[in-house]
Every structure is written in structure tokens, then in C-alpha cells.
Design an enzyme around this catalytic site. Structure first.
Site, short mmCIF file in Angstrom:
data_model
loop_
_atom_site.label_atom_id
_atom_site.label_comp_id
_atom_site.label_asym_id
_atom_site.label_seq_id
_atom_site.Cartn_x
_atom_site.Cartn_y
_atom_site.Cartn_z
CE LYS A 177 -3.92 1.63 2.86
NZ LYS A 177 -4.66 1.33 4.10
CB SER A 202 -8.04 3.00 3.29
OG SER A 202 -7.26 2.42 4.28
CB SER A 221 -8.10 -0.10 6.02
OG SER A 221 -8.86 1.03 6.38
#
Lengths: 103, 477, 496
Positions: free
Chosen positions: B76, B151, B175
Site C-alpha cells: 500500500k 482503504s 481497512s
């Protein structure tokens, strides 16, 4: 729990957080904050007398480090990613003389 | 890529496959996913970085036994990697290239893994759909008109699309688990302090943890073992030994699984409820006892989370001010520079949360909001402690109230916040949790969640292995 | 009250205008920030060394790069606890760090890691002399925090320049009770505080170098009033005398305001040492809202059992103890003790000399020659070319009669300029004391021949001329003649 958020509150909070808000953004945020905080009101009904606030403690307390060792290396010095640097110093727009740190 | 991580590592060790070829294959898939299929998974595809790393691996006899030898993975874009851009899905870090590497990434490298790209995410990890990225929405590979969750949507999508078997994401309120559920893969949130946060751009410091995506439980467990463990650079990382998470239990006889009633409200989508019920049946068939339990303060979780997380975020994001790195906009004097930079650099959701966070910490409101929320947080944690102390070994719940939704369908921010309803409790209590696929709802993946006591990842993985094996192909139907 | 009083008969009593400041009492509290003398910063391993090229002692942590985290320096804790113990505080086993949130370009994170409602230590006291009495000031708290970087406003036109080398250096903040009642008391408090911290070896405590900074809180109230008046905060002093002057000026301003029926506004005032005035700091919108909350990146600091006891037991000797010991062990006078203990480096130097030479002689030489030389050169005693062992050796040469006192001073001057071994210098410069009677008589003969009239007068009984003749021999012999023996020989010769 608390009184509704006014646009003056929003402007004050935006100032604390150094967020420049347009008038319409401020309006939208005032509505949003009120909506969100309404949902938080339910917390007021929970009995928390004598309850300690949560911490990130694991029971053994904070680990400390020895006073030495090599500094953490940076691939490149600050000049590589600083937006404005001169003679090794970071530059920002000049504060008025003796401008104090603001909240 | 149908081979899983341990399969790839074994093939490289035996010489059957070469790291550079594996890296090339992953990079090709990465480019195709974004350029051909428009999935918008990556912010940076690290072609040269990956090829250099793969080349370095070839002939590096020292890492021959490395557990993830040659295994490609994605990270990420809120994880700092030396030499690659770190955007956190935001404009405010425009031009910023990582000058140091996160500990978790270092550990993956030492384990022989090859980073192929930095993935899309909700800006500063604030969101549940990856719609709040400054770089556009990521599409769900299993249903491209829908979101992959957030996310950590990019990493989930990369693993679901078969680009890499392992992805790193981050958890603050769900997330990793929520996108795992939406994308039909495994997503793990470790115990708070299990994995070092050094190099993870902070959203909410008392909640953040790096999490792992895998196509199956084994890959996720393998990656978790690699990144877990005490780090001298993170004072909140725990000094607790990391067991080998691969071991599997035989029968589940003697295991007590709690079914908290608050996670199965009457209004829960009946299809999701049914899938959970079927999963629990499988666990019973293996010998586990399923027991009804209660976590009475569950309804407080979202209000607590949405006070605590934005409060910490408002402080963590103060460093984005245009002075030392990233975007700088000119304005009227210093204050003007701050305001222009931050209003241009931050998107609406981040702005909203900074405002909320600043408000609840501000004079006159701190006691009523932040302090109160932190007290109720203790009560939420105590709920779990009591249940685990009563002889329950794990809790099983749905991961999300709904499957993947369409971008733009949740315009009310609070409605979006409710996606975290089943996941944020684990973050608040700091306990480990995992989402595993348990079937399909109208063709869309659904996830079931295990939660265990602090540092009981071993047990959590064992139950997940068992369920995964018991469900077999049904998990993806 | 400077009012006119009219007697009913119309006679006006003289207006005696009492200066406002004798009706009003000054109330002062001081907040002192002290840099702890650690090798690395509070939360990262960057060096704390002063004077390096700007922005070179930086890393992801103190630059506040995204993803960096603080880890506390154990030595900073040790020094902070030592300071707290030295000030008689209660040290708390558990204390909590907190974020103090505000925006300023030399504060990289946009918050300072400090301590708020659970500080390291509370409830101490400092006893110290003011004029000819002793007074005590309470210490409210001692807490740990990190320093900010340096902002230079006049380096570049239109811009402020920032150096983050100092960002993250560990500090303690020492907050006093509002117990001081005069500028002199405030100055004395600061001098005593500096001395204790210096002796505890936790900091250089130099206002000139910035390792000690003072913010003053001052208010005025009518004498006899117990409630505190509205205080203002005064900043920007860079010496103790500056603090005293600033307090006087601000107090006068407040009294004048109150006299006129006005009220004191809560604000920060800045001292301008050049003009001797205070002026308000730039107006802010409302007072500070630092939005303190517990630092989530740092679990509570828990001092292990016995830590505080160990620190207390291994505390370096503090000024009061050192003074008492000097008096009893070295039999020095109160005056000598005061001078020799005022700075710990001087006290240490003295002890090393007194270890190998007569303490009283050592004391005299240090209070005299050594301190004079340091004053002239501006050096610190740690940099002084005459090391304690050398001075002791020199004093030994005098004591054994190898060189005269006068010669010793010459040797000292050489050592002060370039260092060196006193015996070697004496030899090289021909300063070894000559006690050989034949040589001394030869010199006397020469001198008598060169000063016939003085010799006559001495022979006639004017004893004080002995000094002149001896002085002449000393000059001729470049200080190496033994003046005592000369005196005896002269006496023999002239029958005096």
C-alpha cells in the site's frame, strides 16, 4: 452532549488546523460535523465513572534506547526533498519579527 | 499466478523458476491490470526496482532458505520504501520519494520477497472504498463496476487479480479485512504492536497496524510471520515471540467459538447471515462448540472510532505543511502558505476528519468527546476480555454488513463510516482479526471474521485454516 | 494614594506621591527550560552536538518524515530524574508523554512531545541565599520534553530560515511556584538553580549558549492581598541580569496600569535588552489551544523499582555538600569556599590541585592568579593551559624552596600561555632558586656597588631599604635568588 457546531466554530477549528476553507466548504463542513457529532451523542449515555482511558501500554512500560549508536540514515539529505532550501537552511515566508508560535 | 507463495519459493529454491522471470510475469500482469483492464490498482509500478531486486536475488546464496524467496508482493502506498514515491493517495506528497524504508518492507526484502508496486488507497487511509484517493477509484477485479473496499483497496485488488500472491495493507478500522471480504481473499489484522509501524505513514497511531492480504490462509500466515516481531524503532511494538503460524490443528474438539449477538442484528443481510451460519456449521462439524455471547458496548464502537481516529489523525497530519517535503503552495505569508498547501493538498474526506479531530480535541470539548471516547474504548476492550476469559477461544462474525457497492453510492459520510461496523471493534481493542472468504452473495464475495485475544494469532490462523479447508471451493461460490 | 487631602479649614496637606511599586507587591514564577547533556537526541539517535552545519544532524524521526516514530533516550530519563531528585521533587514512578499541538516552522511534527497532566516529578524546593538571608522557592513540577529547531528571521530577506539540528534535543522544564517577590530573588533563584544543575552534571546550563532559557510570569497585587493578580509572561531574556531588569520594567508597567484604574491583560511580553523595554508579542487570535492528548506513540514511562533510589544514591555532590566539605576538609574560610564552589569546574580544579599541594596555597593561587588569567583570556577553566597537576607541581617547587614566589609567578605566566612542565621551564629560564651563599654574596656586592646611597642608608639603620636591595638582586638574578636567604645575608652584612 454538546451544542451544535456553528460556522464560527468551523472557522475557528479550520484556523487551528491551518486549513484554508472557502465559504461553501465551510458551510458543507458545518453541516457534516453536526450530522456526524449527532451520532456521537449516544456516548453521553454510557456510564464511565471510574473507567480509565485506554492507553497503548502493554504492561511493561515504555521501552527505552541507549544514548548512542549511529543516526538513522537517509537515502538523501533534506535538500533532495525540501521545497525550498538555501545555504543548507530550510526557507519559509518570513514571520513578522518576534511572531510567537500560534495555537 | 496460480502458485501460492510457498510454491513459488520452493520453485525458486529448486531452480525450477528464476526470480527475474517471476518478477517479469508479475510486472506484466500489473501493467495489464491498469492499462488494459483499467483497474487502477497501482500508483507506482516499480519495474526497475523489482527487476533489480530479482537480479540481486539470483546468485544470493545467503538467502536460499528465505521463506518468501522470489515471491512478488505489492505494498500500500502509505509504506515508505527507499527510492519509490510515497503518496498515501494524496496530492500533498507530490514529488516525495521515500528516503528510508519501513521495517516491514525491510523484513519482506530479507525474506526474499520482490516488491512490484505501490498500490492505490483512500487518501491517508481514510475511507472504506478507495474512492477517496487523489489518484482515482480502484475497480474490484471480481466486479469492475464496484469498489474493492478500502482503504487498502489497491493491495486487495492486486492479490485478487492474481498479480501477486501477497499484499501489504494497513488497518485502522478494518481497512484490510473489509477489502479482503469485498475481493474474496484473506485479510489479516495483527494484534496492536505485533508488527512494527516504523515507516507506515500514521493515520491513527493507537489503532494503525500493517496487515496482510493473501489468496489463501497459508500465504497470509507466511507473510505475517515474516513481518511480525519487536522493532527497536517502534516503541509500541511488542516484545513477544513470533510463533510459526503455519501449524495446523487437527480437530477442533474443545474449541469454543463465540457468536456475538450484536454482530448478527435482525437487519443484517439474510444472505450474509446464512453464509455465516453455514460456516459455523462447518466448524461445529469439526468439533467446535458454538456459544452465544454478548459484547454489550458494540453499538458505541463507531462513535468511539470516529472520535479517536480523527483526533489522532488531526495531529499526525499536521506535519504536512509544505516546509520540509511534499507540496508547497504560496499564500499570504507563512499562515497563507500553510492554508493554501493544506487546502490544495488534502481531499474532502481528509479535511473533514482533520476538522472533526481538531474539534473533539479543542478546549471545552476534550472531556466530552476525546476523553469520553477513550473511556468507552476501555469498556469495549473489557467486553472482549470478559468473553475470552469466560472460556471462549475465538469469536466469529460477518466481516461486513454488505458486499461490495458501487462507487458514489454512499454519499453520506456517516453511511460510509458504517461499513466499518463489524471491523473497527478489533482495532479499538487491539486484538487480532482475520477475514476469510465464506461464499458469494449475488455473485459477490462475502467474508467471515475470526477475532481472538491479544497475541493469539496462532489460534486464529488454525481456525481459519480449518474453515478454509472445510469450505473448499464453496468459499468462492 | 496620591490624593489631595483638604482639611476642613482649607489647608492643603502636602501631596506625598508614593511610588506605586511600594504599594504593590511583585509576584514572580519562573519557567526554566534546560537542555540535557546527552549524546543523542530525545527520540532519535541524531547527535546533539552544537555548531554543526545546518540540517545535518537530522533523520526521519526529527525531520518528521511520514512514517517515523519516537523512541525515548534512556540517558535523558536518567538526567531528568537526577535533576528532579536534586531539586527535592517527588519523582513519579509512572508518567505520561503528551502532544502539544501547534504550527510553527521549526516544530517539524506540528506538535511537541512533552508532558502534561502526568509529569515526571512534582513538589520540590530550592533553598538559596538572597542578600544576607536564606529563602526557599517551591518547584511545582519538572517534566521532560523535546526542543524545537532554530528559526533565523534575519538571515534571508523576506524569508525565515530554519535549522533543525536542535529539533529533538531533550529538555526538562522546571516550573517554580509563584514564590518570588523581587527581581533580586528571581536572579538569586536562577543562579542557585544553575549551580545545582551544573553540579548534578546534567547540562551546561548556559544562557549564552541556549542550554538554559527562562520565561518569567509576573503579576502585581496590592500589599496584603492574597489573591494573585493577572500575570503576563515575559520572554526573550538572554542573561540573568536581563531577567531581573525585564521583571522590573514589566512590573512597573503593570503598576502604572493598575494605578490608572486599568487592568492587566493576559499576554506575552517580549524583552528588548537593547532598549530596556517590554512590548507585547504579536497579537494572536485568542489564547493558545494546544489540544493536549496522551502521546499514542509512547506507552507510559514506568521507572523500574529502585531506579529513583539508585539515582539518588549516585547523585554527584551538590553545592551545599561541597561547600560543607571544603570548609571542614580543607579548612578554608567561608569566603574562599564561596569563590571556589561557585562554579563546579573551579571546585573540581581546586580539589585536584589540593590533592597534591597545600590546600590554602592552592586556594590563594586559584582565586588569585588562575581566575585572573581566565578573566583576561576569556577562557573556561576546562580549557586553561595550566592543568591542576602542573599547578600543584609549581606550588611544590615553591614549597621546597626550589623557586621563589616571584619566579613562580613568571613560570605560571609561561604555563598559562603555552602550557608545559614547571620544573623544565624553571630550568630553561634560569629561574631555579639560587641559595648558594657565594653567588648570593656576589650579587649583593654588585648591587651594593650599583646602589651606594641606598646601601649607606641601610647601614645607617633605614631597614626598609633592604627591600630595594633585595629587589635589585631579584631583578639581576631574574627572580632566581632566594629572597629569604638574601635578607639574612644582608642582615649579617649590615648588622640589621
Amino acid at each position: 452532549m454538546a451544542n451544535p457546531v456553528t460556522i464560527a466554530d468551523v472557522r475557528h477549528v479550520a484556523s487551528l488546523a491551518r486549513l484554508g476553507l472557502s465559504d461553501e466548504r465551510a458551510d458543507v463542513l458545518t453541516r457534516d460535523l453536526n450530522t456526524i457529532l449527532e451520532h456521537m451523542a449516544v456516548l453521553g449515555g454510557v456510564d464511565t465513572s471510574g473507567v480509565a482511558e485506554a492507553t497503548t501500554a502493554s504492561g511493561t512500560g515504555m521501552p527505552l534506547r541507549p544514548d548512542g549508536g549511529a543516526p538513522i540514515p537517509l537515502l538523501e539529505p533534506p535538500a533532495a526533498f525540501a521545497p525550498a532550501m538555501r545555504d543548507g537552511l530550510l526557507q519559509v515566508p518570513r514571520l513578522a519579527t518576534h511572531e510567537q508560535a500560534e495555537s | 499466478m496460480s502458485a501460492n507463495a510457498s510454491g513459488i519459493a520452493a520453485a525458486v529454491r529448486s531452480g525450477a523458476r528464476a526470480p527475474r522471470a517471476i518478477a517479469d510475469e508479475a510486472l506484466t500482469k500489473a501493467h495489464a491490470a491498469d492499462e488494459r483492464d483499467q483497474l487502477n490498482i497501482f500508483i507506482t509500478i516499480a519495474d526497475r526496482y523489482a527487476r533489480d531486486a530479482a537480479a540481486a536475488l539470483e546468485g544470493d546464496a545467503a538467502r536460499h532458505e528465505a521463506p518468501l524467496l522470489g515471491v512478488p508482493y505489492v505494498a500500500k502506498d502509505n509504506l515508505s520504501v527507499t527510492g519509490l514515491p510515497v503518496t498515501c493517495g494524496s496530492r500533498i506528497l507530490e514529488g516525495y520519494v521515500g528516503p528510508y524504508t519501513a521495517t516491514a518492507i525491510e523484513r519482506m526484502t530479507r525474506a526474499g520477497a520482490i516488491l512490484v508496486g505501490k498500490t492505490n488507497m483512500d487518501e491517508f487511509a481514510m475511507g472504506s472504498s478507495t474512492e477517496y484517493s487523489a489518484f482515482g477509484v480502484t475497480r474490484n477485479p471480481l466486479a469492475p463496476t464496484l469498489v474493492p473496499g478500502g482503504s487498502s483497496g489497491g493491495s486487495a485488488a492486486a492479490v485478487a487479480a492474481g498479480i501477486a500472491p501477497i499484499g501489504l495493507g494497513s488497518e485502522t478500522g478494518g481497512s484490510v479485512r473489509q477489502p479482503a471480504a469485498f475481493c474474496g481473499i484473506v485479510g489479516v489484522k495483527p494484534t496492536y504492536g505485533r508488527v512494527s509501524r516504523y515507516g507506515l505513514v500514521a493515520f491513527a497511531s493507537s489503532l494503525d497496524q500493517i496487515g496482510v492480504f493473501g489468496r489463501d490462509v497459508q500465504d497470509a500466515a507466511l507473510a505475517m510471520r515474516v513481518i511480525a516481531g519487536r522493532d527497536d524503532l517502534d516503541a509500541t511494538s511488542a516484545d513477544v515471540a513470533v510463533p510459526g503460524y503455519g501449524a495446523r490443528a487437527g480437530s477442533l474438539k474443545g474449541t469454543v467459538i463465540g457468536k456475538p449477538r450484536e454482530y448478527f442484528p435482525p437487519e443484517l443481510d439474510p444472505k450474509i447471515a446464512a453464509l455465516c451460519g453455514a460456516a459455523l456449521e462447518r466448524l461445529r462439524a469439526l468439533g467446535a462448540e458454538v456459544r452465544d455471547v454478548s459484547l454489550p458496548h458494540t453499538a458505541m464502537a463507531i462513535p468511539v472510532y470516529y472520535i479517536v481516529a480523527p483526533a489522532e489523525a488531526s495531529s499526525n497530519l499536521a506535519r504536512f505543511d509544505g516546509v520540509r517535503y511534499g507540496l508547497r503552495m504560496e499564500g499570504d505569508g507563512l499562515r497563507g502558505m500553510y492554508e493554501a498547501t493544506r487546502s490544495k493538498g488534502f481531499g474532502p474526506e481528509v479535511t473533514r476528519r482533520i476538522m472533526l479531530g481538531t474539534y473533539v480535541l479543542s478546549a471545552g470539548y476534550y472531556d466530552a468527546y476525546y476523553r469520553k471516547a477513550m473511556q468507552v474504548r476501555t469498556l469495549i476492550t473489557d467486553d472482549f476480555r470478559k468473553v475470552f476469559a469466560s472460556g471462549v477461544h475465538a469469536l466469529f462474525t460477518p466481516t461486513t454488513p454488505t458486499p461490495a457497492f458501487a462507487p458514489g453510492s454512499k454519499s453520506d459520510p456517516y453511511e460510509m463510516y458504517l461499513s466499518d461496523i463489524f471491523t473497527c471493534t478489533a482495532n479499538l481493542a487491539g486484538i487480532p482479526a482475520i477475514s476469510v472468504p465464506i461464499g458469494r452473495v449475488n455473485g459477490l464475495p462475502a467474508g467471515g471474521q475470526f477475532m481472538c485475544a491479544h497475541f493469539e494469532e496462532q489460534r486464529m490462523f488454525e481456525l481459519s485454516f480449518a474453515l478454509e479447508a472445510a469450505l473448499g471451493a464453496e468459499a468462492h461460490r | 494614594m496620591s490624593a489631595e487631602n483638604r482639611e476642613p479649614s482649607g489647608v492643603r496637606l502636602s501631596q506625598s506621591r508614593t511610588p506605586p511599586s511600594t504599594e504593590y507587591e511583585m509576584v514572580v514564577g519562573l519557567e526554566v527550560h534546560v537542555q540535557l547533556k546527552t549524546r543523542t537526541k530525545a527520540f532519535c539517535r541524531c547527535s546533539t552536538s552544537f555548531g554543526d552545519a545546518p540540517n545535518t544532524n537530522v533523520c526521519p524521526v526529527c525531520l518528521a518524515l511520514p512514517g517515523a516514530l519516537p523512541v525515548l533516550n534512556a540517558e535523558a530519563v536518567e538526567l531528568a530524574v537526577r535533576a528532579a531528585v536534586g531539586l527535592g521533587c517527588t519523582v513519579h514512578e509512572t508518567s505520561i508523554f503528551a502532544r502539544k499541538n501547534y504550527f510553527y516552522p521549526d516544530l517539524p511534527k506540528g506538535y511537541q512531545i512533552s508532558q502534561f497532566d502526568r509529569p515526571l516529578a512534582t513538589g520540590g524546593r530550592l533553598e538559596f541565599p538572597v542578600a544576607d538571608r536564606s529563602t526557599t522557592v517551591g518547584i511545582t513540577r519538572v517534566h521532560m520534553e523535546e526542543d524545537a529547531g532554530k528559526s533565523l528571521h534575519d538571515r534571508f530577506p523576506g524569508a525565515t530560515a530554519i535549522d533543525l539540528n536542535r529539533a529533538g534535543v531533550p529538555l526538562i522544564e522546571i516550573v517554580s511556584e509563584p514564590d518570588m517577590r523581587s527581581p533580586a530573588e528571581a536572579g538569586a533563584y536562577l543562579r542557585a538553580l544553575k549551580q545545582i544543575l551544573e553540579y548534578a552534571r546534567i547540562s551546561d546550563v548556559s544562557m549564552e549558549e541556549g542550554s538554559l532559557r527562562v520565561d518569567a510570569n509576573v503579576s502585581a497585587r496590592r500589599r496584603g492581598e492574597t489573591r494573585l493578580g493577572q500575570k503576563t509572561e515575559v520572554k526573550n531574556m538572554n542573561s540573568f541580569s536581563g531577567v531581573e531588569r525585564a521583571l522590573e520594567v514589566e512590573f512597573a508597567r503593570q503598576c502604572e496600569l493598575l494605578e490608572r484604574g486599568g487592568s492587566v491583560e493576559q499576554q506575552t511580553m517580549l524583552w528588548d535588552g537593547a532598549t530596556g523595554q517590554v512590548r507585547p508579542a504579536r497579537a494572536k487570535e485568542g489564547s493558545h489551544d494546544y489540544r493536549y492528548f496522551p502521546e499514542p506513540d509512547l506507552p507510559p514511562l514506568v521507572l523500574e523499582a529502585g531506579f529513583v533510589r539508585r539515582v539518588r544514591e549516585s547523585l554527584p555532590e551538590l553545592p551545599a555538600e561541597r561547600r560543607a566539605r571544603f570548609a571542614s576538609e580543607y579548612k578554608l574560610t567561608a569566603y574562599d569556599v564561596d569563590v571556589l564552589t561557585s562554579a563546579v569546574a573551579v571546585a573540581d580544579y581546586f580539589e585536584r590541585v589540593a590533592d597534591r599541594a597545600d590546600p590554602k596555597t592552592a586556594a590563594n593561587w586559584i582565586m588569585g592568579e588562575v581566575l585572573a588569567a581566565l578573566r583576561a583570556s576569556g577562557q573556561a577553566i576546562d580549557e586553561f593551559m595550566v592543568r591542576p597537576a602542573d599547578l600543584a607541581a609549581l606550588l611544590g617547587l615553591v614549597a621546597s624552596g626550589t623557586v621563589s614566589h616571584t619566579a613562580a609567578k613568571q613560570i605560571f605566566a609561561v604555563m598559562a600561555a603555552k602550557g608545559g612542565n614547571p620544573a623544565e621551564i624553571a630550568n630553561a629560564q634560569g629561574l631555579l632558586q639560587v641559595s648558594d651563599d657565594d653567588q648570593l654574596r656576589r650579587w649583593l656586592d654588585e648591587v651594593v656597588a650599583e646602589h651606594p646611597r641606598e646601601a649607606e642608608r641601610l647601614a645607617a639603620g633605614e631597614k626598609k631599604l633592604q627591600g630595594v636591595l633585595i629587589g635589585a638582586v631579584m631583578k639581576k638574578s631574574k627572580g632566581s635568588a632566594d629572597p629569604k636567604r638574601l635578607g639574612q645575608l644582608l642582615a649579617e652584612r649590615f648588622g640589621t
